[in-house]
Motif scaffolding. Structure first.
Motif, PDB file in Angstrom:
ATOM      1  N   TYR A 244     -11.606  18.432 -35.978  1.00 50.78           N
ATOM      2  CA  TYR A 244     -12.976  17.901 -36.000  1.00 50.78           C
ATOM      3  C   TYR A 244     -13.168  16.931 -34.834  1.00 50.78           C
ATOM      4  CZ  TYR A 244     -16.652  14.561 -37.206  1.00 50.78           C
ATOM      5  OH  TYR A 244     -17.754  13.730 -37.151  1.00 50.78           O
TER       6      TYR A 244
ATOM      7  N   ARG B  67     -22.810  17.693 -49.233  1.00 46.49           N
ATOM      8  CA  ARG B  67     -21.667  16.824 -48.908  1.00 46.49           C
ATOM      9  C   ARG B  67     -21.753  15.459 -49.571  1.00 46.49           C
ATOM     10  NH1 ARG B  67     -21.490  14.969 -43.856  1.00 46.49           N
ATOM     11  NH2 ARG B  67     -19.389  14.190 -44.027  1.00 46.49           N
TER      12      ARG B  67
ATOM     13  N   ALA C  98     -27.299  17.545 -35.677  1.00 44.12           N
ATOM     14  CA  ALA C  98     -26.589  18.654 -36.333  1.00 44.12           C
ATOM     15  C   ALA C  98     -25.105  18.533 -36.029  1.00 44.12           C
ATOM     16  CB  ALA C  98     -27.118  19.995 -35.824  1.00 44.12           C
TER      17      ALA C  98
ATOM     18  N   GLY D 267     -18.805   6.217 -40.320  1.00 46.11           N
ATOM     19  CA  GLY D 267     -19.052   6.080 -41.761  1.00 46.11           C
ATOM     20  C   GLY D 267     -20.520   6.024 -42.141  1.00 46.11           C
TER      21      GLY D 267
ATOM     22  N   PHE E 117     -25.213  12.669 -30.985  1.00 48.13           N
ATOM     23  CA  PHE E 117     -24.413  11.772 -31.824  1.00 48.13           C
ATOM     24  C   PHE E 117     -22.952  12.211 -31.864  1.00 48.13           C
ATOM     25  CE2 PHE E 117     -28.718  11.083 -33.022  1.00 48.13           C
ATOM     26  CZ  PHE E 117     -28.768   9.713 -33.217  1.00 48.13           C
TER      27      PHE E 117
ATOM     28  N   ARG F 132     -30.881  23.673 -40.283  1.00 43.65           N
ATOM     29  CA  ARG F 132     -30.017  24.817 -39.972  1.00 43.65           C
ATOM     30  C   ARG F 132     -30.620  26.142 -40.398  1.00 43.65           C
ATOM     31  NH1 ARG F 132     -23.815  24.668 -41.417  1.00 43.65           N
ATOM     32  NH2 ARG F 132     -23.118  26.476 -40.275  1.00 43.65           N
TER      33      ARG F 132
HETATM   34  N1  LIG Z   1     -21.251  11.198 -41.813  1.00 45.90           N
HETATM   35  C1  LIG Z   1     -20.422  10.361 -41.195  1.00 45.90           C
HETATM   36  O1  LIG Z   1     -19.722   9.577 -41.837  1.00 45.90           O
HETATM   37  C2  LIG Z   1     -20.358  10.333 -39.680  1.00 45.90           C
HETATM   38  C3  LIG Z   1     -19.427   9.500 -39.054  1.00 45.90           C
HETATM   39  C4  LIG Z   1     -19.383   9.469 -37.662  1.00 45.90           C
HETATM   40  C5  LIG Z   1     -20.236  10.268 -36.926  1.00 45.90           C
HETATM   41  N2  LIG Z   1     -21.117  11.075 -37.558  1.00 45.90           N
HETATM   42  C6  LIG Z   1     -21.995  11.918 -36.751  1.00 45.90           C
HETATM   43  O2  LIG Z   1     -23.347  11.570 -37.031  1.00 45.90           O
HETATM   44  C7  LIG Z   1     -24.174  12.722 -36.907  1.00 45.90           C
HETATM   45  C8  LIG Z   1     -25.004  12.899 -38.170  1.00 45.90           C
HETATM   46  O3  LIG Z   1     -24.133  13.083 -39.279  1.00 45.90           O
HETATM   47  P1  LIG Z   1     -24.683  13.163 -40.778  1.00 45.90           P
HETATM   48  O4  LIG Z   1     -23.906  12.220 -41.600  1.00 45.90           O
HETATM   49  O5  LIG Z   1     -26.178  13.111 -40.774  1.00 45.90           O
HETATM   50  O6  LIG Z   1     -24.188  14.630 -41.137  1.00 45.90           O
HETATM   51  P2  LIG Z   1     -24.728  15.619 -42.286  1.00 45.90           P
HETATM   52  O7  LIG Z   1     -25.408  14.865 -43.370  1.00 45.90           O
HETATM   53  O8  LIG Z   1     -23.561  16.491 -42.609  1.00 45.90           O
HETATM   54  O9  LIG Z   1     -25.813  16.458 -41.515  1.00 45.90           O
HETATM   55  C9  LIG Z   1     -25.463  17.394 -40.525  1.00 45.90           C
HETATM   56  C10 LIG Z   1     -26.538  18.466 -40.536  1.00 45.90           C
HETATM   57  O10 LIG Z   1     -26.208  19.401 -39.497  1.00 45.90           O
HETATM   58  C11 LIG Z   1     -26.452  20.703 -40.034  1.00 45.90           C
HETATM   59  N3  LIG Z   1     -25.682  21.697 -39.300  1.00 45.90           N
HETATM   60  C12 LIG Z   1     -24.359  21.954 -39.387  1.00 45.90           C
HETATM   61  N4  LIG Z   1     -24.026  22.967 -38.580  1.00 45.90           N
HETATM   62  C13 LIG Z   1     -25.180  23.356 -37.977  1.00 45.90           C
HETATM   63  C14 LIG Z   1     -25.503  24.377 -37.045  1.00 45.90           C
HETATM   64  N5  LIG Z   1     -24.560  25.204 -36.566  1.00 45.90           N
HETATM   65  N6  LIG Z   1     -26.798  24.506 -36.643  1.00 45.90           N
HETATM   66  C15 LIG Z   1     -27.755  23.686 -37.117  1.00 45.90           C
HETATM   67  N7  LIG Z   1     -27.517  22.696 -38.015  1.00 45.90           N
HETATM   68  C16 LIG Z   1     -26.237  22.554 -38.430  1.00 45.90           C
HETATM   69  C17 LIG Z   1     -26.034  20.614 -41.477  1.00 45.90           C
HETATM   70  O11 LIG Z   1     -26.604  21.670 -42.215  1.00 45.90           O
HETATM   71  P3  LIG Z   1     -25.818  22.256 -43.503  1.00 45.90           P
HETATM   72  O12 LIG Z   1     -25.763  21.127 -44.482  1.00 45.90           O
HETATM   73  O13 LIG Z   1     -26.660  23.397 -43.931  1.00 45.90           O
HETATM   74  O14 LIG Z   1     -24.460  22.652 -43.000  1.00 45.90           O
HETATM   75  C18 LIG Z   1     -26.608  19.241 -41.856  1.00 45.90           C
HETATM   76  O15 LIG Z   1     -27.950  19.325 -42.265  1.00 45.90           O
HETATM   77  C19 LIG Z   1     -23.222  13.883 -36.590  1.00 45.90           C
HETATM   78  O16 LIG Z   1     -23.145  14.061 -35.205  1.00 45.90           O
HETATM   79  C20 LIG Z   1     -21.882  13.393 -37.094  1.00 45.90           C
HETATM   80  O17 LIG Z   1     -20.801  14.007 -36.450  1.00 45.90           O
HETATM   81  C21 LIG Z   1     -21.202  11.124 -38.924  1.00 45.90           C
END
Ligand SMILES: NC(=O)c1ccc[n+]([C@@H]2O[C@H](COP(=O)([O-])OP(=O)(O)OC[C@H]3O[C@@H](n4cnc5c(N)ncnc54)[C@H](OP(=O)(O)O)[C@@H]3O)[C@@H](O)[C@H]2O)c1
Length: 290
Positions: free
Chosen positions: A126, A162, A60, A151, A100, A33
């Motif tokens: 969300y 986070r 992201a 998850g 994703f 980001r």
């Molecule tokens: N985590 C879960 O349990 C879960 C469950 C179901 C689906 N998903 C999906 O899986 C995917 C990956 O999730 P994850 O767990 O890897 O999430 P994550 O650890 O929160 O990583 C998301 C990344 O996106 C970045 N980001 C946020 N807003 C942005 C923007 N406007 N421009 C560029 N980067 C941005 C964040 O940066 P900052 O940290 O600086 O904000 C972070 O590095 C996502 O699509 C999520 O919706 C996740």
């Protein structure tokens, strides 16, 4: 050499995508980001047109489910309009998009794991923003690969603000705090490195459309907490709780486990068993602690 862009490269999943693509010989351009915000349409277009990659992986996302109820516009900017920016740029440069999404596009009332063709009904800001992201990807591109997962837990979370569910459970157990974890909400916890590998295999195999790639095992958050604490060798005062005890800002689906139905038809190996991935997680997180 094949080339890939990874957006959200510092998130739990983004770090694993970047590392797996690199180990497969891709030239990987990572855009955390800090260097590129996906809500900036011009920056996204320049990055994709300039690199002309074979694939764009969008990991992201704005993932703060409860805060999103107060910041619905911010969630929509990243999870919907950000995806629109990426999809438009992929269309202009003829690049394959891998995006994703989430189990939260469902309302959790079905009482069995969700398959790809089940009807969506998001319950909060969300969830709506993530479903809108899917629709934007499909609106601008004929054949995006859209992967719904659930998850997610990966060692990359040790370097994010986070964190993730296993880290919270282990921290509270070490602090000797009593743990009350919901037993009436069921999901499919998914190990980020296994997810990254499987999705790259799907993309390389030319698979397109919506796929569910969850951990493959429906489990309550209480049962998952117990698995994590057992694997970590931590004693804790862990008690099952009812979701009614926790008044969260966002409504959440009660049963949002995912069935990896389409994945099972591809000839690719299924996702590894949950117990194995929890054990793998305990090993992989050590590298992040040194
Ligand atoms: N985590 C879960 O349990 C879960 C469950 C179901 C689906 N998903 C999906 O899986 C995917 C990956 O999730 P994850 O767990 O890897 O999430 P994550 O650890 O929160 O990583 C998301 C990344 O996106 C970045 N980001 C946020 N807003 C942005 C923007 N406007 N421009 C560029 N980067 C941005 C964040 O940066 P900052 O940290 O600086 O904000 C972070 O590095 C996502 O699509 C999520 O919706 C996740």
């Amino acid at each position: 050499m094949a080339k890939a862009i990874v957006f959200g490269a510092k998130g739990q999943l983004g770090v694993e995508l970047s590392s797996e693509l690199t180990s497969r010989g891709y030239e990987v351009l990572t855009f955390p980001r800090g260097s590129l915000d996906i809500t900036n349409a011009e920056a996204v277009e320049i990055a994709i047109a300039g690199a002309a990659p074979d694939f764009v992986y969008n990991a992201a996302a704005y993932n703060m489910v409860d805060v999103a109820e107060k910041e619905a516009a911010t969630a929509l900017q990243a999870n919907a309009l950000g995806v629109r920016n990426i999809a438009m740029a992929c269309r202009q440069s003829d690049v394959k998009l891998v995006h994703f999404s989430t189990d939260y596009v469902f309302d959790g009332t079905l009482g069995r794991p969700y398959v790809e063709e089940d009807v969506t009904h998001p319950l909060g800001a969300y969830a709506v923003s993530k479903l809108a992201g899917e629709l934007f990807a499909q609106a601008y591109l004929d054949d995006p690969l859209i992967v719904r997962t659930s998850g997610v837990f990966g060692p990359g979370a040790l370097r994010t603000a986070r964190g993730n569910f296993p880290e919270v459970m282990m921290r509270l157990a070490r602090e000797g705090k009593p743990l009350r974890v919901v037993e009436d909400h069921v999901a499919s916890p998914t190990y980020a490195p296994a997810l990254a590998t499987k999705v790259i295999e799907l993309a390389e195999g030319g698979h397109r459309g919506i796929f569910h790639v969850g951990g493959g095992e429906p489990v309550s958050w209480f049962a998952f907490a117990k698995m994590v604490l057992d694997a970590a060798g931590l004693q804790a005062d862990l008690q099952p709780a009812d979701a009614r005890e926790y008044r969260t800002a966002a409504r959440r689906p009660k049963y949002s486990a995912l069935e990896n139905k389409r994945l099972a038809t591809t000839g690719l190996a299924p996702m590894p068993p949950l117990a194995q991935t929890v054990a793998d997680y305990m090993e992989s997180r050590k590298a992040y602690l040194t």
